[in-house]
Design a protein around this motif. Structure first.
Motif, PDB file in Angstrom:
ATOM      1  N   LYS A  88      49.543 -61.137 -27.690  1.00 37.91           N
ATOM      2  CA  LYS A  88      49.868 -62.529 -28.233  1.00 37.91           C
ATOM      3  C   LYS A  88      50.779 -62.957 -27.565  1.00 37.91           C
ATOM      4  O   LYS A  88      51.540 -64.404 -27.314  1.00 37.91           O
ATOM      5  CB  LYS A  88      51.102 -62.045 -30.243  1.00 37.91           C
ATOM      6  N   ARG A  89      51.711 -62.376 -27.132  1.00 37.34           N
ATOM      7  CA  ARG A  89      52.093 -62.342 -26.071  1.00 37.34           C
ATOM      8  C   ARG A  89      51.841 -63.637 -24.796  1.00 37.34           C
ATOM      9  O   ARG A  89      52.052 -64.065 -24.023  1.00 37.34           O
ATOM     10  CB  ARG A  89      53.519 -61.629 -25.232  1.00 37.34           C
ATOM     11  N   LEU A  90      50.734 -62.854 -24.235  1.00 33.73           N
ATOM     12  CA  LEU A  90      49.780 -63.358 -23.139  1.00 33.73           C
ATOM     13  C   LEU A  90      48.830 -64.179 -23.389  1.00 33.73           C
ATOM     14  O   LEU A  90      48.932 -65.453 -22.996  1.00 33.73           O
ATOM     15  CB  LEU A  90      48.517 -62.081 -22.208  1.00 33.73           C
ATOM     16  N   ALA A  91      49.070 -64.234 -24.881  1.00 30.55           N
ATOM     17  CA  ALA A  91      48.240 -65.667 -25.936  1.00 30.55           C
ATOM     18  C   ALA A  91      49.224 -66.755 -25.429  1.00 30.55           C
ATOM     19  O   ALA A  91      48.784 -68.256 -24.827  1.00 30.55           O
ATOM     20  CB  ALA A  91      47.713 -65.607 -27.144  1.00 30.55           C
ATOM     21  N   PRO A  96      45.727 -71.720 -23.899  1.00 27.71           N
ATOM     22  CA  PRO A  96      43.951 -72.088 -23.504  1.00 27.71           C
ATOM     23  C   PRO A  96      44.209 -71.704 -22.638  1.00 27.71           C
ATOM     24  O   PRO A  96      45.362 -72.181 -21.209  1.00 27.71           O
ATOM     25  CB  PRO A  96      43.558 -73.653 -23.692  1.00 27.71           C
ATOM     26  N   GLY A  97      43.174 -71.095 -21.627  1.00 25.37           N
ATOM     27  CA  GLY A  97      42.788 -70.360 -20.076  1.00 25.37           C
ATOM     28  C   GLY A  97      42.453 -69.434 -19.434  1.00 25.37           C
ATOM     29  O   GLY A  97      41.356 -69.255 -19.804  1.00 25.37           O
ATOM     30  N   PRO A  98      41.896 -69.367 -17.990  1.00 25.74           N
ATOM     31  CA  PRO A  98      40.968 -68.346 -17.689  1.00 25.74           C
ATOM     32  C   PRO A  98      41.762 -67.060 -17.843  1.00 25.74           C
ATOM     33  O   PRO A  98      41.486 -66.214 -17.135  1.00 25.74           O
ATOM     34  CB  PRO A  98      41.341 -68.664 -15.944  1.00 25.74           C
ATOM     35  N   LEU A  99      42.013 -67.030 -19.208  1.00 26.62           N
ATOM     36  CA  LEU A  99      42.285 -65.417 -19.228  1.00 26.62           C
ATOM     37  C   LEU A  99      41.289 -65.061 -20.603  1.00 26.62           C
ATOM     38  O   LEU A  99      41.144 -65.579 -21.662  1.00 26.62           O
ATOM     39  CB  LEU A  99      43.654 -65.527 -19.719  1.00 26.62           C
ATOM     40  N   THR A 100      40.724 -64.038 -20.283  1.00 33.18           N
ATOM     41  CA  THR A 100      39.968 -63.437 -21.304  1.00 33.18           C
ATOM     42  C   THR A 100      40.324 -62.257 -21.846  1.00 33.18           C
ATOM     43  O   THR A 100      40.961 -61.205 -21.291  1.00 33.18           O
ATOM     44  CB  THR A 100      38.638 -62.716 -20.600  1.00 33.18           C
ATOM     45  N   MET A 101      40.931 -61.725 -23.364  1.00 34.45           N
ATOM     46  CA  MET A 101      41.130 -59.927 -23.805  1.00 34.45           C
ATOM     47  C   MET A 101      40.589 -59.077 -24.456  1.00 34.45           C
ATOM     48  O   MET A 101      40.109 -59.735 -25.341  1.00 34.45           O
ATOM     49  CB  MET A 101      43.069 -60.534 -24.878  1.00 34.45           C
ATOM     50  N   GLU A 208      54.425 -60.039 -15.182  1.00 30.70           N
ATOM     51  CA  GLU A 208      55.715 -60.627 -15.185  1.00 30.70           C
ATOM     52  C   GLU A 208      55.942 -61.428 -16.804  1.00 30.70           C
ATOM     53  O   GLU A 208      56.988 -60.829 -16.926  1.00 30.70           O
ATOM     54  CB  GLU A 208      55.732 -62.516 -14.578  1.00 30.70           C
ATOM     55  N   VAL A 209      54.425 -60.676 -17.476  1.00 33.09           N
ATOM     56  CA  VAL A 209      54.682 -61.023 -18.602  1.00 33.09           C
ATOM     57  C   VAL A 209      54.724 -60.509 -19.594  1.00 33.09           C
ATOM     58  O   VAL A 209      55.841 -59.709 -20.668  1.00 33.09           O
ATOM     59  CB  VAL A 209      53.838 -61.925 -19.580  1.00 33.09           C
ATOM     60  N   LEU A 210      54.415 -58.532 -19.424  1.00 32.74           N
ATOM     61  CA  LEU A 210      54.285 -57.401 -19.770  1.00 32.74           C
ATOM     62  C   LEU A 210      55.156 -56.654 -19.260  1.00 32.74           C
ATOM     63  O   LEU A 210      54.818 -55.480 -20.409  1.00 32.74           O
ATOM     64  CB  LEU A 210      52.542 -56.989 -19.806  1.00 32.74           C
TER      65      LEU A 210
END
Length: 349
Positions: A88-91, A96-101, A208-210
């Motif tokens: 959720k933090r990455l989302a 929206p953007g160029p990230l797939t989880m 940086e986020v996690l």
């Protein structure tokens, strides 16, 4: 099959194009569409027959997972069985953007879409055409890159049409894409997130986020063994028709060696292509010499790489020599794609 090609013109006609494309997906057909990364080949992610059609159209191995594209964050709850706090933090940061989880899948998602895995790869693109199309298609679009399996991913509709004309129902022509490399993929199913495929969202940005984020050892090494966790991990990808070799080392030595190889190739009747940075282009010899951009401008290099490989195919280049690039930041993504395109054929000088 007659493939419809419809160009987005940013007028009221766009709505009708998107509506038609969405109906094709709902009826089990396939539509190629632009995203900010590369063009995708879309089908209904919740329809196993649609996923089978995607694999068939691309000639893609069926154990290579597809990415499910959504257009609203709340839609993820239908296709995953767990959406952990770290995801959720990455989302919040990158969607929206160029990230797939990669997340545990729900029973709603057929294994034909996930390559037989109990996980599902999910992303929400930022491209407005992509978002409108996904919504019109019902909210869940499975989409790998819209190219024949193994070839460089298409960054313009021209190359989608070259590979997919007669194989799919429709191509939405939205012009050239913004980024030029596929999305970053990160596995969120374990205690520590793992970067599986680098992209515009770099390892450093994820950290940086996690905090702690590991990188899969195959990113700059050979293919992963067994069933791949995410697209692009197991098989040779992004490859031009010509034989590609990466030359790595100090600048002057690289230029000298690439010129030696180019001259040897041309004497044997080969058509030689050179991929170099703008600073070195004046010093190269070859049949087709292409600048991928300034060495310190990784965004430009990423955007141009696949286009150059496709152009070499158009020119029937048989031998290609490329400079190596940094493996930090977005350079990691560039080298990941380049190494796979070269089958990890690297010459150190």
């Amino acid at each position: 099959m007659n493939t419809i090609v419809s160009r987005i013109t940013h007028t009221t006609e766009d709505e009708e194009i998107i509506k038609i494309a969405g109906e094709i997906i709902k009826k089990g057909g396939l539509v190629a569409f632009p995203t900010e990364t590369v063009y995708g080949l879309g089908g209904d992610a919740l329809n196993p027959d649609s996923s089978r059609k995607i694999y068939a159209a691309k000639g893609r191995p069926s154990d290579n997972p597809l990415i499910v594209h959504i257009c609203k964050l709340e839609d993820i709850n239908r296709i995953v069985s767990d959406f952990p706090d770290k995801a959720k933090r990455l989302a919040d940061e990158f969607w929206p953007g160029p990230l797939t989880m990669v997340l545990p899948k729900s029973n709603t998602v057929p294994k034909e879409t996930t390559g037989g895995l109990d996980t599902v790869a999910v992303r929400m693109p930022v491209d407005p055409i992509a978002l409108s199309f996904i919504e019109a298609a019902g909210g869940y679009v499975a989409a790998p890159s819209a190219n024949l399996s193994g070839k460089p991913s298409p960054t313009s509709s021209r190359y989608v049409e070259e590979d997919m004309n007669g194989r799919i129902d429709m191509i939405i022509d939205g012009g050239d894409v913004e980024i030029g490399l596929e999305s970053t993929i990160v596995d969120m199913t374990g205690e520590t997130p793992v970067l599986l495929r680098p992209g515009r969202i770099t390892l450093e940005m994820l950290q940086e986020v996690l905090g702690k984020v590991d990188a899969d050892k195959t990113i700059l090494a050979g293919n992963a063994a067994g069933r791949p966790k995410a697209p692009g991990m197991k098989y040779k990808h992004y490859a031009p028709k010509g034989e590609l070799t990466i030359v790595s080392g100090e600048r002057e030595a690289v230029v000298e060696r690439m010129n030696e190889l180019a001259k040897q190739g041309m004497l044997k009747g080969e058509k030689v292509g050179i991929i170099g940075t703008e600073e070195n282009i004046p010093f190269y010899c070859g049949d087709s010499i292409k600048s991928v951009g300034k060495r310190d401008d990784e965004v430009s290099i990423a955007k141009r790489l696949y286009r150059i490989l496709r152009e070499f195919d158009d020119e029937n280049v048989t031998l290609i020599y490329s400079e190596a690039f940094s493996t930090g930041g977005m350079g990691q993504a560039i080298m990941n794609r380049l190494l796979k395109a070269a089958g990890h054929q690297v010459l150190h000088v």
